[in-house]
Design a protein around this motif. Structure first.
Motif, short mmCIF file in Angstrom:
data_model
loop_
_atom_site.label_atom_id
_atom_site.label_comp_id
_atom_site.label_asym_id
_atom_site.label_seq_id
_atom_site.Cartn_x
_atom_site.Cartn_y
_atom_site.Cartn_z
N GLY A 6 0.85 -1.23 0.04
CA GLY A 6 -0.19 -0.38 0.02
C GLY A 6 1.16 1.63 -0.04
O GLY A 6 0.53 2.55 0.97
N TYR A 7 2.15 0.96 -0.57
CA TYR A 7 2.92 2.50 -0.47
C TYR A 7 3.53 2.55 -2.07
O TYR A 7 3.30 1.83 -2.57
CB TYR A 7 4.00 1.91 0.46
N LYS B 261 2.33 10.74 -6.44
CA LYS B 261 2.89 8.47 -5.65
C LYS B 261 3.42 8.07 -7.37
O LYS B 261 2.36 8.25 -8.23
CB LYS B 261 1.67 8.55 -5.25
N LYS C 1 4.86 7.54 0.65
CA LYS C 1 3.85 7.38 1.37
C LYS C 1 1.99 6.24 0.76
O LYS C 1 2.34 5.77 -0.15
CB LYS C 1 2.98 8.92 0.61
N SER C 2 2.08 6.04 1.86
CA SER C 2 0.95 5.33 1.57
C SER C 2 -0.42 5.90 0.82
O SER C 2 -0.64 7.29 0.92
CB SER C 2 -0.08 5.03 3.08
N THR C 3 -0.99 4.99 1.13
CA THR C 3 -1.89 5.78 -0.76
C THR C 3 -3.24 6.20 0.22
O THR C 3 -4.21 6.59 -0.05
CB THR C 3 -3.18 4.47 -1.10
N ASP C 4 -3.30 6.00 1.94
CA ASP C 4 -4.24 6.16 3.04
C ASP C 4 -3.73 8.08 2.89
O ASP C 4 -4.26 8.59 4.00
CB ASP C 4 -5.43 6.22 3.72
N ASP C 5 -2.70 8.28 2.80
CA ASP C 5 -1.66 9.30 3.21
C ASP C 5 -1.57 9.19 4.67
O ASP C 5 -0.94 10.39 5.61
CB ASP C 5 -2.77 10.79 2.95
N ALA C 6 -1.54 8.06 5.34
CA ALA C 6 -2.18 8.29 6.74
C ALA C 6 0.50 7.73 7.65
O ALA C 6 0.96 8.23 8.43
CB ALA C 6 -2.48 7.05 7.21
N ARG D 155 3.48 -0.20 10.77
CA ARG D 155 2.17 -0.29 11.27
C ARG D 155 1.44 -0.88 12.87
O ARG D 155 -0.07 -0.20 12.44
CB ARG D 155 1.69 -0.56 9.92
#
Length: 268
Positions: free
Chosen positions: A34-35, A50, A70-75, A143
């Motif tokens: 997911g990055y 991204k 960066k993760s796909t959810d920006d977290a 995570r």
């Protein structure tokens, strides 16, 4: 490692050493989790986006590879440094969002065949072990444990009040069936009467032999109690706790229940 083959084909022109191929494999594992890659270096550059691909110039420094993700959810935002120390690669990854750091050391020869850099089907080995090392050494520590499914709030659950005798029963909409109430014979019913402002339930804190659960004739306190209360002393429908034995023929106290005064006096 589905998806790594087209990535390797696109990056093949920049792969000249075994550590390049290993970084390519590590990059794809981060993408799988997911990055997405933002670019090279410690600081962001202009017009970053991204991407699942490796950025231009990712292999410029063969001793220290620096990539940002960066993760796909920006977290989560990761800073990856892959440092070569002799024949090993030390992965140092920091999550800039939480300041957590993870480290993994990989022997390049355990995962890359240096003589087959031109053949994707032969260049990688022990791929399952590599995936496990990345997942357990980098993904999991940064995570944290997987979040459990959210439980429905307790206030929204369908909790029957008999499960907890101290819980007031939920309000019931008009026309719905009231929740089950405990039997008066249940020892857990004690105290239930004091929680109900409208009365009508057994189990109050005052001990009443007439509400012990055993059959007894119905008594209307509003009609009066001979020798104790005149008629009308108790309003009809009012809560009433008897203060003495009711009805005729009820036995009195046992004469042998208490010892006579001075029973233990040796001179009597």
């Amino acid at each position: 490692m589905a998806g790594l083959e087209p990535l390797y084909a696109l990056a093949r022109a920049a792969i000249s050493r075994p550590q390049d191929a290993l970084v390519c494999g590590i990059h794809w594992e981060l993408v799988r989790h997911g990055y997405r890659c933002l670019g090279t270096g410690d600081q962001p550059g202009p017009d970053e986006r991204k991407s699942e691909l490796l950025p231009t110039g990712w292999e410029a420094n063969k001793e220290v590879y620096t990539l940002r993700y960066k993760s796909t959810d920006d977290a989560h935002e990761l800073l990856l440094k892959a440092i070569m120390v002799e024949d090993s690669m030390i992965l140092n990854v920091m999550d800039r969002s939480s300041q957590k750091v993870a480290d993994v050391t990989l022997a390049v020869a355990d995962y890359i065949n240096p003589e087959h850099l031109d053949d994707f089907h032969k260049v990688y080995k022990n791929t399952e072990e590599l995936r496990t090392r990345i997942a357990s050494g980098i993904i999991a520590p940064l995570r944290g444990p997987a979040e459990k499914a959210e439980k429905e709030p307790e206030s929204k659950r369908d909790v029957h009040w008999h499960e907890n005798p101290l819980r007031l029963p939920p309000r019931q909409p008009m026309g719905t069936r009231a929740p089950p109430r405990p039997s008066p014979l249940s020892p857990f019913a004690v105290g239930g009467e004091d929680l109900d402002p409208f009365g009508g339930r057994s189990g109050g804190m005052i001990v009443d032999p007439l509400h012990s659960g055993f059959p007894h004739p119905n008594i209307d306190p509003s009609s009066g109690i001979p020798g104790r209360l005149p008629p009308g002393a108790v309003p009809p429908g009012a809560r009433f706790d008897p203060f003495g034995p009711l009805g005729a023929g009820r036995p009195g106290p046992d004469p042998d229940h208490l010892p006579p005064p001075g029973y233990d006096d040796m001179f009597m």
